[in-house]
Design an enzyme around this catalytic site. Structure first.
Site, PDB file in Angstrom:
ATOM      1  N   TYR A  31      13.870  30.401   8.632  1.00  0.00           N
ATOM      2  CA  TYR A  31      12.586  30.975   9.053  1.00  0.00           C
ATOM      3  C   TYR A  31      12.435  30.904  10.568  1.00  0.00           C
ATOM      4  CZ  TYR A  31      10.929  30.883   4.204  1.00  0.00           C
ATOM      5  OH  TYR A  31      10.768  31.104   2.873  1.00  0.00           O
ATOM      6  N   LYS A  46       0.847  -1.200   0.000  1.00  0.00           N
ATOM      7  CA  LYS A  46       0.000   0.000   0.000  1.00  0.00           C
ATOM      8  C   LYS A  46       0.882   1.251   0.000  1.00  0.00           C
ATOM      9  CE  LYS A  46      -0.458  -0.380   5.040  1.00  0.00           C
ATOM     10  NZ  LYS A  46      -1.335  -0.862   6.122  1.00  0.00           N
TER      11      LYS A  46
HETATM   12  C1  PLP Z   1      -0.612  -1.900   6.757  1.00  0.00           C
HETATM   13  C2  PLP Z   1      -1.148  -3.198   7.187  1.00  0.00           C
HETATM   14  C3  PLP Z   1      -0.286  -4.255   7.484  1.00  0.00           C
HETATM   15  C4  PLP Z   1       1.212  -4.115   7.526  1.00  0.00           C
HETATM   16  O1  PLP Z   1       1.589  -3.404   8.688  1.00  0.00           O
HETATM   17  P1  PLP Z   1       3.130  -3.153   9.048  1.00  0.00           P
HETATM   18  O2  PLP Z   1       3.096  -2.628  10.430  1.00  0.00           O
HETATM   19  O3  PLP Z   1       3.634  -2.149   8.065  1.00  0.00           O
HETATM   20  O4  PLP Z   1       3.820  -4.453   8.920  1.00  0.00           O
HETATM   21  C5  PLP Z   1      -0.850  -5.487   7.776  1.00  0.00           C
HETATM   22  N1  PLP Z   1      -2.202  -5.651   7.804  1.00  0.00           N
HETATM   23  C6  PLP Z   1      -3.051  -4.634   7.549  1.00  0.00           C
HETATM   24  C7  PLP Z   1      -4.514  -4.878   7.604  1.00  0.00           C
HETATM   25  C8  PLP Z   1      -2.566  -3.380   7.241  1.00  0.00           C
HETATM   26  O5  PLP Z   1      -3.412  -2.381   7.001  1.00  0.00           O
END
Ligand code: PLP
Length: 358
Positions: free
Chosen positions: A254, A35
Site C-alpha cells: 500500500y 495487568k
Molecule cells: C504498570 C505499573 C507498574 C509496573 O510498571 P513496569 O514499568 O512495567 O515495571 C508498577 N506500578 C504501577 C502502579 C503500575 O501501574
C-alpha cells in the site's frame, strides 16, 4: 488450518525474570504486575510463571476474578482501585486489596458494608500527577480510612515517572523525598519501584516492589533487556507465505512506499497490524528469517508484511520468521517503530494464538 502466526510464551523465562527482580531487591516482597492480560502473555501464563511472587497486581476487575478462579490464593492488589461502588462487592467476595487514590474512592469505602475488613493501599501523588492524593493530605486521608470499619490494613504507595532517567524533570530522589515526608509517622507497609526502579535504583528500599515489564523480558529503559540479564518471555513467530521477484523500479505494498533499485526477492509474512504488529514500523525494521536478520520493506498491511530476502536465497514459502523474541529483542523492533516494547507486547491481538514453549 490455523494461520502460521503464533506467540510462543516461555514460562521458564517468566520464572527466571522473577528471580532477577528478587536478586535486585532481596529484602522485598514482590507484587508481580499482570495487568493487560499479563502484558499480552496470557493471565494463566502469568499466574504460573509468577507462582513464587508474594502477590499479583493488575487493574482489570474481571481478570482479578479469573485469577482467583484459576486458583491464585495469595494477595491480589487492584492498582487503580474501585471504578464504581459495585466493585466493592467483588473485592469483598474475592478478597482483592484495593488502591485508594481519590476522594471519590474514599467516599465509596465510607458507605461500604463488607463481610470482613478490606486491606487498602493509600496512593500518594508525588509529582507524576496521574493518580494519588496530594502529599500534604496523607495524614488526613489515613485518619479517614482508619475510621472506616470496612478497612483493614492500610499500606502506602507511589509511582515513579522516571526511574530510568537521572536527567528528568522529576527525578526519583524528588519523588522519594516527597513520599517519605508525606507518610512520616504513619504505620503501614510500603510498595515502590516499577521495573526501572527495581533494576536501576538499587538503593531504594521498600516492603514490596512492583515489577512489570522486566518480568516479561522487556527493558524498562536505561539499558537493553539483555544488559539486565532478562530473557524474552514471548516469541512472535510466523512463516513466509508467498515470494515475489522484483525488478528495478517495482514497488511494494500500500502506498508503494518501497521501490526496488535492483532485482530482489521479497517474502510475504503472515503478520500484520490486525495482529498487533505496529503499522508505523518503517522499511528497515529488523526481522529474522531462518534465524538470520533482515528487514521489512514497504508498509505493514492488516494481515501481512513484506521482508527482504535478497540475502536469503534459500528462504521460500514456509520459511520460519521471528518478528520479535528469541534472537530479536522486542525493544529493537519497538525502537524502529518509534515506540517501546511494552506497547508491542500489550497490543498483541486476540486472534494471535498463544502457545506455551519452554
Ligand atoms: C504498570 C505499573 C507498574 C509496573 O510498571 P513496569 O514499568 O512495567 O515495571 C508498577 N506500578 C504501577 C502502579 C503500575 O501501574
Amino acid at each position: 488450518m490455523p494461520r502460521p502466526l503464533v506467540a510462543l510464551i516461555h514460562p521458564q523465562a517468566l520464572q527466571f525474570n522473577l528471580t532477577i527482580a528478587r536478586a535486585a531487591r532481596p529484602q522485598a516482597k514482590i507484587w508481580a504486575i499482570v495487568k493487560a492480560n499479563a502484558y499480552g502473555h496470557g493471565l494463566e501464563q502469568g499466574l504460573r510463571g509468577f507462582a513464587d511472587a508474594e502477590g499479583l497486581s493488575l487493574v482489570e476487575w474481571d481478570a482479578a476474578v479469573t485469577l482467583r478462579e484459576l486458583g491464585w490464593r495469595k494477595p491480589i492488589m487492584m492498582l487503580e482501585g474501585l471504578f464504581e461502588f459495585s466493585d466493592l462487592a467483588i473485592a469483598d467476595q474475592y478478597r482483592l486489596q484495593i488502591v485508594v487514590h481519590s476522594d471519590e474512592q474514599l467516599a465509596m469505602l465510607q458507605s461500604a458494608h463488607l463481610s470482613q475488613p478490606l486491606d487498602v493501599h493509600l496512593k500518594i501523588n508525588t509529582g507524576m500527577n496521574r493518580l494519588g492524593f496530594a502529599p500534604d493530605r496523607a495524614h488526613q486521608i489515613y485518619t479517614s480510612l482508619r475510621a472506616i470499619p470496612s478497612v483493614g490494613n492500610i499500606a502506602f504507595l507511589t509511582h515513579f515517572a522516571n526511574a530510568e532517567n537521572a536527567q528528568s524533570a522529576l527525578p526519583v530522589e524528588t519523588q522519594l523525598a516527597c513520599f517519605t515526608q508525606a507518610i512520616a509517622g504513619l504505620k503501614g507497609e510500603v510498595s515502590l519501584s516499577n521495573s526501572a526502579a527495581t533494576l536501576i535504583q538499587r538503593l531504594i528500599t521498600s516492603d514490596w516492589i512492583r515489577p512489570g515489564v522486566m518480568l516479561y523480558g522487556g527493558s524498562p529503559g536505561g539499558g537493553s533487556a539483555a544488559s539486565f540479564g532478562l530473557r524474552p518471555a514471548m516469541t512472535l513467530q510466523s512463516q513466509i507465505t508467498a515470494v515475489q521477484n522484483l525488478q528495478p523500479g517495482d514497488v511494494v505494498g500500500y502506498g508503494s512506499t518501497f521501490k526496488a533499485d535492483k532485482p530482489m526477492r521479497i517474502g510475504i509474512v503472515a503478520c500484520g497490524y490486525a495482529d498487533g504488529y505496529p503499522r508505523h514500523a518503517p522499511t528497515g525494521t529488523p526481522i529474522l528469517v531462518q534465524g538470520q536478520q533482515t528487514r521489512i520493506v514497504g508498509r505493514v498491511s492488516m494481515d501481512m508484511l513484506s521482508v527482504d530476502l535478497s540475502a536469503l536465497p534459500d528462504a521460500g514459502v514456509g520459511a520460519e520468521v521471528i518478528l520479535w523474541g528469541k534472537g530479536l529483542p522486542i525493544d529493537e523492533v519497538a525502537a524502529a517503530a518509534g515506540t517501546i516494547g511494552y506497547e508491542l507486547m500489550c497490543a498483541l491481538t486476540s486472534r494471535v494464538r498463544r502457545q506455551v514453549q519452554d
